[in-house]
Design an enzyme around this catalytic site. Structure first.
Site, PDB file in Angstrom:
ATOM      1  N   ASP A  66       8.058  37.583  40.052  1.00  0.00           N
ATOM      2  CA  ASP A  66       8.593  36.851  38.907  1.00  0.00           C
ATOM      3  C   ASP A  66       8.294  35.357  39.014  1.00  0.00           C
ATOM      4  O   ASP A  66       8.197  34.808  40.116  1.00  0.00           O
ATOM      5  CB  ASP A  66      10.118  37.014  38.833  1.00  0.00           C
ATOM      6  CG  ASP A  66      10.549  38.417  38.458  1.00  0.00           C
ATOM      7  OD1 ASP A  66       9.680  39.295  38.314  1.00  0.00           O
ATOM      8  OD2 ASP A  66      11.763  38.644  38.315  1.00  0.00           O
TER       9      ASP A  66
ATOM     10  N   HIS B 104       9.338  36.651  44.214  1.00  0.00           N
ATOM     11  CA  HIS B 104       9.075  35.528  43.306  1.00  0.00           C
ATOM     12  C   HIS B 104       7.890  34.713  43.809  1.00  0.00           C
ATOM     13  O   HIS B 104       7.910  34.249  44.959  1.00  0.00           O
ATOM     14  CB  HIS B 104      10.312  34.626  43.199  1.00  0.00           C
ATOM     15  CG  HIS B 104      11.480  35.287  42.533  1.00  0.00           C
ATOM     16  ND1 HIS B 104      12.271  36.217  43.178  1.00  0.00           N
ATOM     17  CD2 HIS B 104      11.979  35.170  41.266  1.00  0.00           C
ATOM     18  CE1 HIS B 104      13.210  36.643  42.342  1.00  0.00           C
ATOM     19  NE2 HIS B 104      13.055  36.026  41.183  1.00  0.00           N
TER      20      HIS B 104
END
Length: 210
Positions: free
Chosen positions: A34, A180
């Site tokens: 992400d 992430h």
């Protein structure tokens, strides 16, 4: 920093069965990233994935695509899946339905400049989305993706070893795992990701995009 569920709650899976969490698949792990693309970290992720012949899904922020189109194109060139994470990383619980949908579609325009989407995947930032927002996105042919296991690499209060154990103790065949590719997460990510790839590769797992 608000608390988060390392393992996606069974109750939420039952309430929202059409949202992707864990997939029925033998010997397969679904890695997701992400908040990119970020030039300081995303190319490193791509290099590590290549070493393991691993494919992943990148939930990209539209504004980061706009700022770093060359990194976004590298993700596509290397045959990974790209998906939508809103244009400005919006918290759905704090955003009106109209603004949330508008922001998501703005991100989709950036994605489609380089990669027309046959299957549109969307993950809500922070995992926070109102039912009305989700319903509108489904009508726009999006599939909502949550997670089975979240590493916690974004949380600076959590040690690198804890991030690793979050994954290894909770992920199994079919798990959708959240990392992430962001500056904030980079220290924990660089420690954790190679070890996760090593661990599951040694057990004969494949790494596929959603």
């Amino acid at each position: 920093m608000n608390p988060f569920f390392i393992k996606y709650p069974l109750l939420l899976k039952k309430l929202y069965p059409n949202r992707i969490t864990k997939i029925k698949a033998e010997k397969t792990i679904y890695l997701t990233f992400d908040d990119g693309p970020i030039p300081e970290i995303t190319p490193w992720v791509l290099d590590i994935l290549k070493q393991y012949n691993a494919k992943a899904t990148f939930f990209c922020i539209g504004d980061n695509i706009r700022k770093h189109p060359e990194v976004f194109q590298q993700i596509i060139k290397e045959k990974h899946k790209v998906a939508n994470h809103t244009f400005n990383h919006l918290n759905g619980w704090k955003t009106s339905e109209e603004k949330y949908i508008e922001n998501t579609l703005l991100a989709e325009k950036e994605i489609e400049k380089f990669s027309p989407q046959k299957t549109k995947l969307f993950r809500p930032p922070f995992g926070k989305i109102k039912n009305s927002q989700a319903a509108k996105l489904v009508k726009q042919n999006y599939t909502i993706v949550m997670w089975d296991v979240i590493s916690g690499d974004f949380d600076t209060r959590i040690s690198k070893d804890k991030c690793l154990s979050n994954v290894l103790k909770n992920a199994s065949a079919g798990s959708t795992i959240v990392f992430h590719d962001s500056i904030k997460a980079s220290e924990s990510l660089k420690f954790t990701l190679p070890k996760v790839l090593d661990y599951y590769a040694e057990k004969g797992f494949d790494f596929k995009a959603l």
